[in-house]
Design a protein around this motif. Structure first.
Motif, PDB file in Angstrom:
ATOM      1  N   ALA A   1      -6.539   2.470   2.316  1.00  0.00           N
ATOM      2  CA  ALA A   1      -6.184   1.979   1.380  1.00  0.00           C
ATOM      3  C   ALA A   1      -5.945   0.471   1.653  1.00  0.00           C
ATOM      4  N   LEU A   2      -5.550   0.258   3.090  1.00  0.00           N
ATOM      5  CA  LEU A   2      -5.116  -1.055   3.576  1.00  0.00           C
ATOM      6  C   LEU A   2      -6.167  -1.871   3.707  1.00  0.00           C
TER       7      LEU A   2
ATOM      8  N   LYS B   1      -7.522  -3.627   0.744  1.00  0.00           N
ATOM      9  CA  LYS B   1      -6.561  -4.446   0.358  1.00  0.00           C
ATOM     10  C   LYS B   1      -6.535  -5.946   1.063  1.00  0.00           C
TER      11      LYS B   1
ATOM     12  N   ALA C   1       1.007  -1.212   0.067  1.00  0.00           N
ATOM     13  CA  ALA C   1       0.106   0.113  -0.045  1.00  0.00           C
ATOM     14  C   ALA C   1       1.071   1.153   0.174  1.00  0.00           C
TER      15      ALA C   1
ATOM     16  N   PHE D   1      11.865  -3.157   0.494  1.00  0.00           N
ATOM     17  CA  PHE D   1      11.399  -1.737   0.965  1.00  0.00           C
ATOM     18  C   PHE D   1      12.616  -0.967   1.206  1.00  0.00           C
TER      19      PHE D   1
ATOM     20  N   TYR E   1      14.296  -1.665  -4.855  1.00  0.00           N
ATOM     21  CA  TYR E   1      13.365  -0.696  -4.657  1.00  0.00           C
ATOM     22  C   TYR E   1      13.673   0.788  -5.276  1.00  0.00           C
TER      23      TYR E   1
ATOM     24  N   ILE F   1       3.840   1.338  -1.078  1.00  0.00           N
ATOM     25  CA  ILE F   1       4.708   1.564  -2.459  1.00  0.00           C
ATOM     26  C   ILE F   1       3.910   2.162  -3.382  1.00  0.00           C
ATOM     27  N   GLU F   2       2.482   1.570  -3.489  1.00  0.00           N
ATOM     28  CA  GLU F   2       1.644   1.991  -4.369  1.00  0.00           C
ATOM     29  C   GLU F   2       1.373   3.527  -4.540  1.00  0.00           C
ATOM     30  N   LYS F   3       1.015   4.217  -3.141  1.00  0.00           N
ATOM     31  CA  LYS F   3       0.901   5.570  -3.187  1.00  0.00           C
ATOM     32  C   LYS F   3       2.183   6.272  -3.235  1.00  0.00           C
TER      33      LYS F   3
ATOM     34  N   MET G   1      -0.599  11.836   1.648  1.00  0.00           N
ATOM     35  CA  MET G   1      -1.463  10.767   2.132  1.00  0.00           C
ATOM     36  C   MET G   1      -0.976  10.783   3.663  1.00  0.00           C
TER      37      MET G   1
ATOM     38  N   LEU H   1      -4.013   5.988   4.529  1.00  0.00           N
ATOM     39  CA  LEU H   1      -3.435   4.517   4.278  1.00  0.00           C
ATOM     40  C   LEU H   1      -4.074   3.566   4.813  1.00  0.00           C
TER      41      LEU H   1
END
Lengths: 96, 96
Positions: free
Chosen positions: B9-10, B13, A31, B47, B85, A33-35, B1, B6
């Motif tokens: 979004a999460l 998901k 989430a 990441f 990344y 990384i997507e943003k 954001m 977040l």
């Protein structure tokens, strides 16, 4: 500490299995990384914020050969810790 | 954001409620902070990694008054994105 150890710590905190935790952690990172890929900054309360920044192209000089080359413009992820967390971390005991 | 977005979004998901997501996110951040407070670096696969670094004390000069002052030694959180990344982010389309 690597991914696995973070999962173990998190699993015991949440009282769920390690594989569930793995899924959760991966979803959180995805989430994020997507943003970030949409050029949106992401701030996490009490921790800090992530932002994709544009770096201009720049010239480097090889100190041995004096050769100059251009590093092309690129994007890079920047992290900034929150003010509150910054103050907290400042005072951590010195590591021996 | 921000945090809230977040979480939204999460939550979508993971297919769980927003308050559950909030709890999860907070626990993740707490686990991270806890490990970092023990002077352990934390790396998250795909990441990047977080590390508490010691900054030496340094001298600053106020450019207006020429007054010198000492910034005491402190600790600060550093983030380094993972190589994979970093390569991905480099190529993101330019933001208009």
């Amino acid at each position: 500490m690597n991914n696995k150890e973070l999962q173990v710590a998190l699993a015991s905190k949440l009282g769920i299995s390690q594989s569930e935790t793995e899924e959760l952690l991966q979803a959180t990172i995805n989430a994020l990384i997507e943003k970030l890929s949409e050029n949106k900054s992401v701030s996490i309360h009490g921790f800090g914020s992530f932002e994709v920044r544009e770096k201009n192209e720049r010239l480097t000089v090889n100190p041995l050969t004096k050769e100059r080359s251009i590093v092309p413009a690129k994007k890079a992820l920047a992290f900034k810790s929150s003010t509150v967390y910054k103050e907290k971390i400042k005072e951590l005991p010195r590591y021996e």
